[in-house]
Write a protein that holds these residues in place. Sequence first.
Motif, PDB file in Angstrom:
ATOM      1  N   GLY A 117      31.017 -27.880 -58.421  1.00 59.95           N
ATOM      2  CA  GLY A 117      32.216 -27.584 -57.731  1.00 59.95           C
ATOM      3  C   GLY A 117      33.035 -29.057 -57.686  1.00 59.95           C
ATOM      4  N   THR A 118      34.035 -29.106 -56.774  1.00 53.63           N
ATOM      5  CA  THR A 118      34.878 -30.395 -56.855  1.00 53.63           C
ATOM      6  C   THR A 118      35.220 -30.573 -55.248  1.00 53.63           C
ATOM      7  N   ILE A 119      35.803 -31.538 -55.079  1.00 47.11           N
ATOM      8  CA  ILE A 119      36.447 -31.980 -53.583  1.00 47.11           C
ATOM      9  C   ILE A 119      37.792 -31.571 -53.518  1.00 47.11           C
ATOM     10  N   GLY A 120      38.143 -30.761 -52.499  1.00 48.85           N
ATOM     11  CA  GLY A 120      39.710 -30.466 -52.524  1.00 48.85           C
ATOM     12  C   GLY A 120      40.000 -31.366 -51.063  1.00 48.85           C
ATOM     13  N   ASN A 121      41.518 -31.363 -50.573  1.00 50.37           N
ATOM     14  CA  ASN A 121      41.585 -31.884 -49.525  1.00 50.37           C
ATOM     15  C   ASN A 121      41.056 -31.513 -48.196  1.00 50.37           C
ATOM     16  N   HIS A 122      41.021 -30.172 -48.068  1.00 50.40           N
ATOM     17  CA  HIS A 122      40.488 -29.657 -47.004  1.00 50.40           C
ATOM     18  C   HIS A 122      38.858 -30.035 -46.794  1.00 50.40           C
ATOM     19  N   GLU A 123      38.192 -30.316 -47.716  1.00 49.33           N
ATOM     20  CA  GLU A 123      36.944 -30.678 -47.419  1.00 49.33           C
ATOM     21  C   GLU A 123      36.818 -32.020 -46.563  1.00 49.33           C
ATOM     22  N   PHE A 124      38.155 -32.700 -46.286  1.00 50.36           N
ATOM     23  CA  PHE A 124      37.923 -34.005 -45.492  1.00 50.36           C
ATOM     24  C   PHE A 124      38.324 -33.473 -44.294  1.00 50.36           C
ATOM     25  N   ASP A 125      38.477 -32.182 -43.804  1.00 49.42           N
ATOM     26  CA  ASP A 125      38.995 -31.808 -42.301  1.00 49.42           C
ATOM     27  C   ASP A 125      38.250 -32.448 -41.333  1.00 49.42           C
ATOM     28  N   ASN A 126      36.914 -32.446 -41.838  1.00 47.30           N
ATOM     29  CA  ASN A 126      35.921 -33.265 -40.499  1.00 47.30           C
ATOM     30  C   ASN A 126      35.752 -34.554 -41.096  1.00 47.30           C
ATOM     31  N   GLY A 127      36.669 -35.096 -41.919  1.00 50.35           N
ATOM     32  CA  GLY A 127      36.437 -36.610 -42.098  1.00 50.35           C
ATOM     33  C   GLY A 127      35.543 -36.718 -43.215  1.00 50.35           C
ATOM     34  N   ILE A 128      35.166 -37.999 -43.739  1.00 47.87           N
ATOM     35  CA  ILE A 128      34.114 -38.111 -44.820  1.00 47.87           C
ATOM     36  C   ILE A 128      32.746 -37.604 -44.444  1.00 47.87           C
ATOM     37  N   GLU A 129      32.446 -38.052 -43.273  1.00 49.81           N
ATOM     38  CA  GLU A 129      30.894 -37.765 -42.859  1.00 49.81           C
ATOM     39  C   GLU A 129      30.678 -36.006 -42.746  1.00 49.81           C
ATOM     40  N   GLY A 130      32.120 -35.466 -42.695  1.00 48.36           N
ATOM     41  CA  GLY A 130      32.186 -34.059 -42.557  1.00 48.36           C
ATOM     42  C   GLY A 130      31.680 -33.351 -44.172  1.00 48.36           C
ATOM     43  N   ILE A 131      32.025 -34.026 -45.097  1.00 41.93           N
ATOM     44  CA  ILE A 131      31.555 -33.696 -46.222  1.00 41.93           C
ATOM     45  C   ILE A 131      30.033 -34.435 -46.410  1.00 41.93           C
ATOM     46  N   ALA A 132      29.769 -35.528 -46.001  1.00 41.39           N
ATOM     47  CA  ALA A 132      28.582 -36.100 -46.448  1.00 41.39           C
ATOM     48  C   ALA A 132      27.286 -35.251 -45.711  1.00 41.39           C
ATOM     49  N   SER A 133      27.630 -34.782 -44.471  1.00 39.17           N
ATOM     50  CA  SER A 133      26.581 -34.090 -43.668  1.00 39.17           C
ATOM     51  C   SER A 133      26.461 -32.951 -44.302  1.00 39.17           C
ATOM     52  N   GLN A 134      27.007 -32.146 -45.140  1.00 37.56           N
ATOM     53  CA  GLN A 134      27.106 -30.748 -45.576  1.00 37.56           C
ATOM     54  C   GLN A 134      26.412 -30.762 -46.821  1.00 37.56           C
ATOM     55  N   LEU A 135      26.141 -32.026 -47.619  1.00 41.62           N
ATOM     56  CA  LEU A 135      25.722 -31.885 -48.924  1.00 41.62           C
ATOM     57  C   LEU A 135      24.441 -31.434 -49.137  1.00 41.62           C
ATOM     58  N   LYS A 136      23.517 -31.437 -47.994  1.00 41.55           N
ATOM     59  CA  LYS A 136      22.175 -31.263 -48.164  1.00 41.55           C
ATOM     60  C   LYS A 136      21.970 -29.604 -48.078  1.00 41.55           C
ATOM     61  N   HIS A 137      23.203 -28.974 -47.979  1.00 34.81           N
ATOM     62  CA  HIS A 137      23.128 -27.476 -47.967  1.00 34.81           C
ATOM     63  C   HIS A 137      23.399 -26.905 -49.533  1.00 34.81           C
ATOM     64  N   LEU A 138      23.773 -27.955 -50.202  1.00 36.10           N
ATOM     65  CA  LEU A 138      24.285 -27.502 -51.650  1.00 36.10           C
ATOM     66  C   LEU A 138      23.106 -27.958 -52.725  1.00 36.10           C
ATOM     67  N   ASN A 139      22.789 -26.853 -53.709  1.00 38.74           N
ATOM     68  CA  ASN A 139      21.889 -26.917 -54.784  1.00 38.74           C
ATOM     69  C   ASN A 139      22.530 -27.354 -56.057  1.00 38.74           C
ATOM     70  N   PHE A 140      23.847 -27.616 -56.025  1.00 36.32           N
ATOM     71  CA  PHE A 140      24.905 -27.914 -57.146  1.00 36.32           C
ATOM     72  C   PHE A 140      25.628 -29.081 -56.547  1.00 36.32           C
ATOM     73  N   PRO A 141      26.066 -30.042 -57.632  1.00 33.69           N
ATOM     74  CA  PRO A 141      26.796 -31.150 -57.519  1.00 33.69           C
ATOM     75  C   PRO A 141      28.459 -30.840 -57.082  1.00 33.69           C
ATOM     76  N   LEU A 142      29.142 -31.582 -56.468  1.00 33.51           N
ATOM     77  CA  LEU A 142      30.497 -31.452 -56.179  1.00 33.51           C
ATOM     78  C   LEU A 142      30.841 -32.935 -57.073  1.00 33.51           C
ATOM     79  N   LEU A 143      31.748 -32.788 -58.033  1.00 28.13           N
ATOM     80  CA  LEU A 143      32.208 -33.636 -58.932  1.00 28.13           C
ATOM     81  C   LEU A 143      33.327 -34.044 -58.675  1.00 28.13           C
ATOM     82  N   ASN A 144      33.549 -35.635 -58.690  1.00 27.15           N
ATOM     83  CA  ASN A 144      34.686 -36.148 -58.591  1.00 27.15           C
ATOM     84  C   ASN A 144      34.946 -37.361 -59.399  1.00 27.15           C
ATOM     85  N   ALA A 145      35.884 -37.574 -60.292  1.00 31.54           N
ATOM     86  CA  ALA A 145      35.850 -38.782 -60.959  1.00 31.54           C
ATOM     87  C   ALA A 145      37.229 -39.656 -60.883  1.00 31.54           C
TER      88      ALA A 145
END
Lengths: 310, 270
Positions: A117-145
């Motif tokens: 997957g990738t990171i959209g602007n709404h992934e930041f709705d709970n801030g950067i830590e709002g993404i970081a804290s949820q990554l453990k629920h994923l078994n595939f990567p979010l890609l961003n270059a």
Amino acid sequence: MWNRRDFLKNIGVAGLFLGTGIIPKRASAAKKELQKITVLHTNDLHSRIEPFPKGDPEFGGLGGFARIHALVQKIRKEEELVLLFDAGDVFQGTPYFNFFKGEAEFKLMSKMRYDAGTIGNHEFDNGIEGIASQLKHLNFPLLNANYDFSETELYGQIPAYKIIDKEDFRIGVFGLGVNLDGYVEPKNRGSISYVDPVDVTGKMVRILKDENTCDLVICLSHLGLKNDLGFDCDVNLARKTRGVDLIIGGHTHTLLETPERVLNLDGEEVLINQVGWAGIALGRIDFYIDKKNKTKLASSKLLSVNEELV
Amino acid sequence: MFNHSFICFHMKLYFNNSIRILFLLLIFSGCSVSSKINKPDHQQNYTIDSVMDSNSQKDTAFVNVIESYKSQLDGEMNTVISVCDEEMITGKPESKLSDYIADAMLAIGKEFCVENQLSHSVDLVIMNQGGIRTGMPKGEITTGRIFEMLPFKNKLVIVGMKGDDLMKLLNQVAGFGGEGISGVKMGIKDKQAVDVLVNGTSVDLGKTYHILSIDYLVNGGGGLSAFETRETFRHLHLKLRSEMIKYIRRDYENGKHISAELDGRIYNVE
């Protein structure tokens, strides 16, 4: 391009889209020499885990993760080589996100076996830590270059690209995000800086195509299809770069009946596809690749996600 | 190799002059069968039966994960808080739904100023249409519906701005083709605000106006950079969504349904 009203009118009338333009006989004869890669994709799911309520004025009864899952499972049974991608903005839109902060969406998408997957602007709705804290629920990567995550919690957690080896094929995928200025409040985006997507794409193609000899290069983009104000967008990206075969887009919630086709710097066609939002449709692009004769064909289908799934 | 009459775009030379991409278009059927989707008169509760579609039910492990979250939401989210008389959606430059929400915000802001004995009231409201994420269906409206319509954690703020800075802000609103507004009437011509009236009178460039909006917009989240020139900033410490739910409930208890009429508050000038 259909506007969404036309699309909805059409699915109201026709139910499931049926592909009637069968590949011509001569082509299907040739097809046997070709190997097929089926690319499925979603964008801007916006926490729409359950379908829209039937009374919704615009999207009544459409969407639903369980239906997308069933549709993907069916296609996985029918096709040998299936890839599933998402182009960002999984977060925000229903109480599932307000209460569970992305956990439900990510767990379900992991069960659906997304490849990236990738990171959209709404992934930041709970801030950067709002993404970081949820990554453990994923078994595939979010890609961003094209975001510089250094000195943030996400540093080292978001790969720029992924190389997928399937059978004889090597598929390279990378992610691009929209400029967060004007979309995300400064406190929610921290020190993340935006890097020009055209430059980054050049680098990604060098890595994926030149150094790693990928047969197919796919960009997961949350830039948006077009932009009237001259900001970066998928169409401009396609024009100004080379080596990308397919851009799976998001952000603008554009429902494309068939992919846009844009000529790149080398005069080659780049496909750009986007399938509305909230999982009202699943995009499907089948590539037929003949490695010996170095040919690629593509066909597309827009699959409505409604209660008449078969 | 291929029958070209079926091929929808040209073969293009690829790297090494050799790889070609062809694109075969599969045409969608536009069968003219009668409509199968009959919109119900009343919105069903937040729960929807079609998640139980037989085909999407087969993977019970998957459905159980959805259920485990859903069961935690259903009670609160299915509470009916009002009835909407006709379906409303957003749209630019003006829409019933953005009018309804902006008017509600104006009432909420004015009441806040009275309750807190502020020296001023609220003159106008600016609310971005993009912050209103779904339409308002006809029929019963549940808490869950308002969560979907206003999903963000946006909080209400009042900013004070001089008339000339307000005009810059309204020009940006015009540049976006219009947003949700209340307390102000304006035309849009060449991406500029024209014939602007606040409370029925033209803008006094030296006077301070009080604008109710959301923190996201005032803090530069939505591209309205003119908010930076504000003179004063007051956090109401109230969430837009919670206040809207209260407002809608109270109206309903007083026998007032959700409804709005277009009144030409924001319009394009040819």
